[in-house]
Each structure stands twice: as structure tokens, then as C-alpha cells.
Write a protein that holds these residues in place. Structure first.
Motif, mmCIF file in Angstrom:
data_model
loop_
_atom_site.group_PDB
_atom_site.id
_atom_site.type_symbol
_atom_site.label_atom_id
_atom_site.label_comp_id
_atom_site.label_asym_id
_atom_site.label_seq_id
_atom_site.Cartn_x
_atom_site.Cartn_y
_atom_site.Cartn_z
ATOM 1 N N ALA A 32 -3.730 -37.611 -72.559
ATOM 2 C CA ALA A 32 -3.378 -36.537 -71.629
ATOM 3 C C ALA A 32 -1.873 -36.464 -71.408
ATOM 4 C CB ALA A 32 -4.104 -36.737 -70.304
ATOM 5 N N LEU A 33 -1.227 -37.608 -71.278
ATOM 6 C CA LEU A 33 0.216 -37.622 -71.051
ATOM 7 C C LEU A 33 0.951 -37.026 -72.244
ATOM 8 C CD1 LEU A 33 2.641 -38.456 -69.295
ATOM 9 C CD2 LEU A 33 2.579 -40.672 -70.468
ATOM 10 N N PHE A 34 0.629 -37.472 -73.448
ATOM 11 C CA PHE A 34 1.352 -36.964 -74.616
ATOM 12 C C PHE A 34 1.026 -35.504 -74.898
ATOM 13 C CE2 PHE A 34 1.814 -41.560 -75.516
ATOM 14 C CZ PHE A 34 3.199 -41.588 -75.391
ATOM 15 N N GLU A 35 -0.180 -35.071 -74.567
ATOM 16 C CA GLU A 35 -0.506 -33.640 -74.689
ATOM 17 C C GLU A 35 0.351 -32.831 -73.716
ATOM 18 O OE1 GLU A 35 -4.220 -30.708 -73.720
ATOM 19 O OE2 GLU A 35 -4.675 -32.618 -74.697
ATOM 20 N N ALA A 36 0.487 -33.323 -72.487
ATOM 21 C CA ALA A 36 1.302 -32.631 -71.481
ATOM 22 C C ALA A 36 2.767 -32.587 -71.885
ATOM 23 C CB ALA A 36 1.149 -33.312 -70.119
ATOM 24 N N LEU A 37 3.234 -33.602 -72.587
ATOM 25 C CA LEU A 37 4.642 -33.674 -72.985
ATOM 26 C C LEU A 37 4.940 -32.931 -74.289
ATOM 27 C CD1 LEU A 37 5.401 -37.434 -72.214
ATOM 28 C CD2 LEU A 37 6.000 -35.414 -70.836
ATOM 29 N N SER A 57 9.119 -37.744 -57.911
ATOM 30 C CA SER A 57 9.961 -37.668 -59.115
ATOM 31 C C SER A 57 9.160 -37.298 -60.360
ATOM 32 C CB SER A 57 10.700 -38.999 -59.339
ATOM 33 O OG SER A 57 9.798 -40.007 -59.763
ATOM 34 N N HIS A 58 7.862 -37.050 -60.189
ATOM 35 C CA HIS A 58 6.979 -36.673 -61.296
ATOM 36 C C HIS A 58 6.311 -35.337 -60.978
ATOM 37 C CE1 HIS A 58 7.307 -41.072 -61.778
ATOM 38 N NE2 HIS A 58 7.269 -40.772 -63.057
ATOM 39 N N PRO A 59 7.013 -34.210 -61.196
ATOM 40 C CA PRO A 59 6.404 -32.905 -60.912
ATOM 41 C C PRO A 59 5.300 -32.575 -61.911
ATOM 42 C CG PRO A 59 8.534 -32.627 -61.961
ATOM 43 C CD PRO A 59 8.366 -34.108 -61.719
ATOM 44 N N GLU A 60 4.610 -31.474 -61.667
ATOM 45 C CA GLU A 60 3.488 -31.093 -62.534
ATOM 46 C C GLU A 60 3.937 -30.589 -63.900
ATOM 47 O OE1 GLU A 60 -0.526 -28.392 -62.417
ATOM 48 O OE2 GLU A 60 0.420 -28.945 -60.532
ATOM 49 N N ASP A 61 5.211 -30.207 -64.022
ATOM 50 C CA ASP A 61 5.716 -29.772 -65.323
ATOM 51 C C ASP A 61 7.042 -30.472 -65.601
ATOM 52 O OD1 ASP A 61 7.359 -28.516 -63.527
ATOM 53 O OD2 ASP A 61 6.994 -26.499 -64.247
ATOM 54 N N GLY A 62 7.537 -30.314 -66.814
ATOM 55 C CA GLY A 62 8.771 -30.976 -67.206
ATOM 56 C C GLY A 62 8.498 -32.293 -67.907
ATOM 57 N N PRO A 63 9.544 -33.019 -68.248
ATOM 58 C CA PRO A 63 9.380 -34.235 -69.050
ATOM 59 C C PRO A 63 8.908 -35.467 -68.279
ATOM 60 C CG PRO A 63 11.696 -33.870 -68.597
ATOM 61 C CD PRO A 63 10.958 -32.680 -68.047
ATOM 62 N N TYR A 64 8.933 -35.417 -66.944
ATOM 63 C CA TYR A 64 8.559 -36.585 -66.145
ATOM 64 C C TYR A 64 7.235 -36.302 -65.445
ATOM 65 C CZ TYR A 64 13.484 -37.064 -67.114
ATOM 66 O OH TYR A 64 14.703 -37.091 -67.744
ATOM 67 N N ARG A 65 6.169 -36.807 -66.007
ATOM 68 C CA ARG A 65 4.815 -36.479 -65.570
ATOM 69 C C ARG A 65 4.119 -37.701 -64.994
ATOM 70 N NH1 ARG A 65 2.862 -31.633 -68.108
ATOM 71 N NH2 ARG A 65 4.726 -30.547 -68.805
ATOM 72 N N LEU A 66 3.098 -37.421 -64.214
ATOM 73 C CA LEU A 66 2.219 -38.447 -63.663
ATOM 74 C C LEU A 66 0.795 -37.928 -63.780
ATOM 75 C CD1 LEU A 66 1.373 -40.959 -62.063
ATOM 76 C CD2 LEU A 66 2.241 -39.854 -60.002
ATOM 77 N N MET A 67 0.023 -38.545 -64.655
ATOM 78 C CA MET A 67 -1.367 -38.171 -64.885
ATOM 79 C C MET A 67 -2.260 -39.253 -64.288
ATOM 80 S SD MET A 67 -0.717 -35.416 -66.585
ATOM 81 C CE MET A 67 -2.311 -34.895 -67.196
ATOM 82 N N VAL A 68 -3.363 -38.843 -63.651
ATOM 83 C CA VAL A 68 -4.295 -39.806 -63.068
ATOM 84 C C VAL A 68 -5.679 -39.617 -63.666
ATOM 85 C CG1 VAL A 68 -3.016 -40.007 -60.901
ATOM 86 C CG2 VAL A 68 -4.855 -38.352 -61.072
ATOM 87 N N ALA A 69 -6.384 -40.714 -63.804
ATOM 88 C CA ALA A 69 -7.777 -40.688 -64.253
ATOM 89 C C ALA A 69 -8.650 -40.919 -63.029
ATOM 90 C CB ALA A 69 -8.029 -41.774 -65.296
#
Length: 177
Positions: free
Chosen positions: A118-123, A52-64
Motif C-alpha cells: 500500500a505504501l509503495f502504491e501510494a508513492l 508530518s504525514h499528510p494523505e498525499d505527497g511523498p511522506y505517507r502514513l498507512m495503517v492496517a
């Protein structure tokens, strides 16, 4: 054991992260009230969440991950934490709002800032108006992290969930995007 000085890479999740992400989540399920889950997950039970967290769009999943294992063939990259943006509510009128969360491995130090950045940059290019964070109380470190990113406290639900034989409060935070 990683220290705060370990070089860290933050990247979008990949399918092979599922086992490690499940393990990190299950630590929080077993040891803390923050997820409000009461039973640990299998990786297969977590797969729909991952998808449910694709690489683009508003629903993201970033990992460190540790950056120093990045270029070593066959080296596993330990996941130090993750940050997500997920639907705030399922109805279409809420589509410009997201709920964000950050989970960091207990030994990984202060990686929440890197993950949020990273999350807010992606969004930043998405059609989003507000972000919400839900923080089990007490959790001063999480409150400080979110306030550093411009979140403000908008309310607290009293004794809203029960885990570990007691009731917990949940503070709601909001950020304009």
C-alpha cells in the motif's frame, strides 16, 4: 486475538488513529530496540509526527486495520500495524529520497507485506528516486521483507545505538523507485 486469516484493510491514517499508533510505537519502545527511543511517548508528543504525514505527497502514513469492523457503527478498528515514508534528511537536495519503516503489532502476524504494498502504491506517482530502510540487527524477518520489495543491503553501522543496556548494529537497505 487476530490471526493471519483476519481480513485487513490498509488505508491512510486519520487523526483518530493517534492514540492507537502511539500505543503500538510505545510497545516497540518498551520491548524492542527497533525504534532506538528510550522513553515512551504521550499521544501529544507523537502528534507532530502524525501531522508530518499528510494523505498525499511523498511522506505517507498507512495503517492496517481489521476490515470486518469497518461497517459496524461505533466499532473500533484495532490498528494491526503501520508503514511510513519520511524525509531521508532535512536538506533540500535529499527531497527525492525517503526513509521507510514498518511496525506491526506483535499479535498481528505478517502484515508488513500488505503495508509495504500500500505504501509503495501510494508513492508511485511521487517525484522520488530512492527509498531507504534502517533495520536494527538482528532482524531477519524485516530484512527478508525489504528484500522481497527490491531493497538491497548497502551497509551496516556497528554498535551505533545503545538501548536495553547494550549496543546494536543497524543495517541500511536501499531501493530504487
Amino acid at each position: 486475538m487476530p490471526s493471519d486469516r483476519t481480513e485487513v484493510q490498509v488505508r491512510p491514517e486519520v487523526g483518530s488513529d493517534l492514540e492507537a499508533l502511539t500505543s503500538l510505537c510505545n510497545h516497540d519502545v518498551r520491548e524492542t530496540p527497533i525504534t532506538f527511543d528510550t522513553v515512551a511517548f504521550t499521544a501529544e508528543e507523537r502528534r507532530p509526527w502524525l501531522l508530518s504525514h499528510p494523505e498525499d505527497g511523498p511522506y505517507r502514513l498507512m495503517v492496517a486495520t481489521e476490515a470486518d469492523s469497518q461497517d459496524i457503527p461505533g466499532a473500533s478498528q484495532e490498528i494491526l500495524g503501520y508503514a511510513t515514508s519520511s524525509p531521508y534528511r532535512p536538506k533540500a537536495a535529499y527531497s527525492t529520497s525517503v526513509e521507510v519503516t514498518v511496525h506491526v503489532a506483535p499479535h498481528a502476524g505478517r502484515r508488513g507485506t500488505l503495508l509495504h504494498e500500500a505504501l509503495f502504491e501510494a508513492l508511485s506517482g511521487e517525484d522520488l528516486h530512492r527509498a531507504y530502510a534502517v533495520i536494527a540487527q538482528p532482524d531477519e524477518a524485516s530484512a527478508r521483507l525489504h528484500e522481497r520489495f527490491g531493497f538491497r543491503h548497502v551497509g551496516t553501522y556497528r554498535e551505533v545505538g545503545r538501548t536495553f543496556g547494550r549496543y546494536w548494529e543497524v543495517a541500511w537497505y536501499e531501493k530504487e523507485l
